[in-house]
Design a protein around this motif. Sequence first.
Motif, PDB file in Angstrom:
ATOM      1  N   GLY A 187     -11.752 -50.542 -26.731  1.00  0.00           N
ATOM      2  CA  GLY A 187     -12.794 -51.367 -26.132  1.00  0.00           C
ATOM      3  C   GLY A 187     -12.272 -52.572 -25.381  1.00  0.00           C
ATOM      4  N   VAL A 188     -10.974 -52.511 -24.972  1.00  0.00           N
ATOM      5  CA  VAL A 188     -10.371 -53.663 -24.292  1.00  0.00           C
ATOM      6  C   VAL A 188      -9.819 -53.309 -22.910  1.00  0.00           C
ATOM      7  N   GLY A 189     -10.077 -52.108 -22.436  1.00  0.00           N
ATOM      8  CA  GLY A 189      -9.524 -51.680 -21.152  1.00  0.00           C
ATOM      9  C   GLY A 189      -8.281 -50.837 -21.364  1.00  0.00           C
ATOM     10  N   VAL A 190      -7.604 -50.531 -20.262  1.00  0.00           N
ATOM     11  CA  VAL A 190      -6.476 -49.604 -20.339  1.00  0.00           C
ATOM     12  C   VAL A 190      -5.131 -50.267 -20.610  1.00  0.00           C
ATOM     13  N   SER A 191      -4.965 -51.546 -20.308  1.00  0.00           N
ATOM     14  CA  SER A 191      -3.703 -52.232 -20.560  1.00  0.00           C
ATOM     15  C   SER A 191      -3.747 -52.894 -21.930  1.00  0.00           C
ATOM     16  N   HIS A 231      -7.975 -58.143 -33.525  1.00  0.00           N
ATOM     17  CA  HIS A 231      -9.429 -58.355 -33.594  1.00  0.00           C
ATOM     18  C   HIS A 231      -9.792 -59.743 -33.060  1.00  0.00           C
ATOM     19  N   GLU A 232      -9.014 -60.760 -33.437  1.00  0.00           N
ATOM     20  CA  GLU A 232      -9.277 -62.119 -32.955  1.00  0.00           C
ATOM     21  C   GLU A 232      -9.135 -62.228 -31.443  1.00  0.00           C
ATOM     22  N   MET A 233      -8.322 -61.358 -30.857  1.00  0.00           N
ATOM     23  CA  MET A 233      -8.134 -61.343 -29.402  1.00  0.00           C
ATOM     24  C   MET A 233      -9.286 -60.640 -28.693  1.00  0.00           C
ATOM     25  N   GLY A 234     -10.214 -60.096 -29.455  1.00  0.00           N
ATOM     26  CA  GLY A 234     -11.398 -59.513 -28.846  1.00  0.00           C
ATOM     27  C   GLY A 234     -11.569 -58.020 -28.985  1.00  0.00           C
ATOM     28  N   ALA A 235     -10.625 -57.338 -29.613  1.00  0.00           N
ATOM     29  CA  ALA A 235     -10.765 -55.890 -29.781  1.00  0.00           C
ATOM     30  C   ALA A 235     -11.797 -55.614 -30.872  1.00  0.00           C
TER      31      ALA A 235
END
Length: 99
Positions: free
Chosen positions: A13-17, A64-68
Amino acid sequence: MKVMIDICIVPLGVGVSVSEYVAACQTIFDEAGLSHQMHAYGTNVEGDWDQVMLAVKRCHEAVHEMGAPRITTSMRLGTRTDREQTMQDKVDSVQSKLS
């Protein structure tokens, strides 16, 4: 007990990179004082069982804290009781047979 793991943590859920998430986990392994070697599809880590597993947990927390919103992780692990062996010992053993 000492353990050697091969781990691949994939944030979803964070894009491809995912390189920034990989870098965060590399920093966690560094800060934990664990011997580790990143490769193209994961990281080999060695050290005390509890310290390695705590670092894996910290990686999940950080990602998770980074937004995943979701993470999938695959991990293979191995232990030995007959002797001490490092990741480099394993590589050196194969390399010596190729010479």
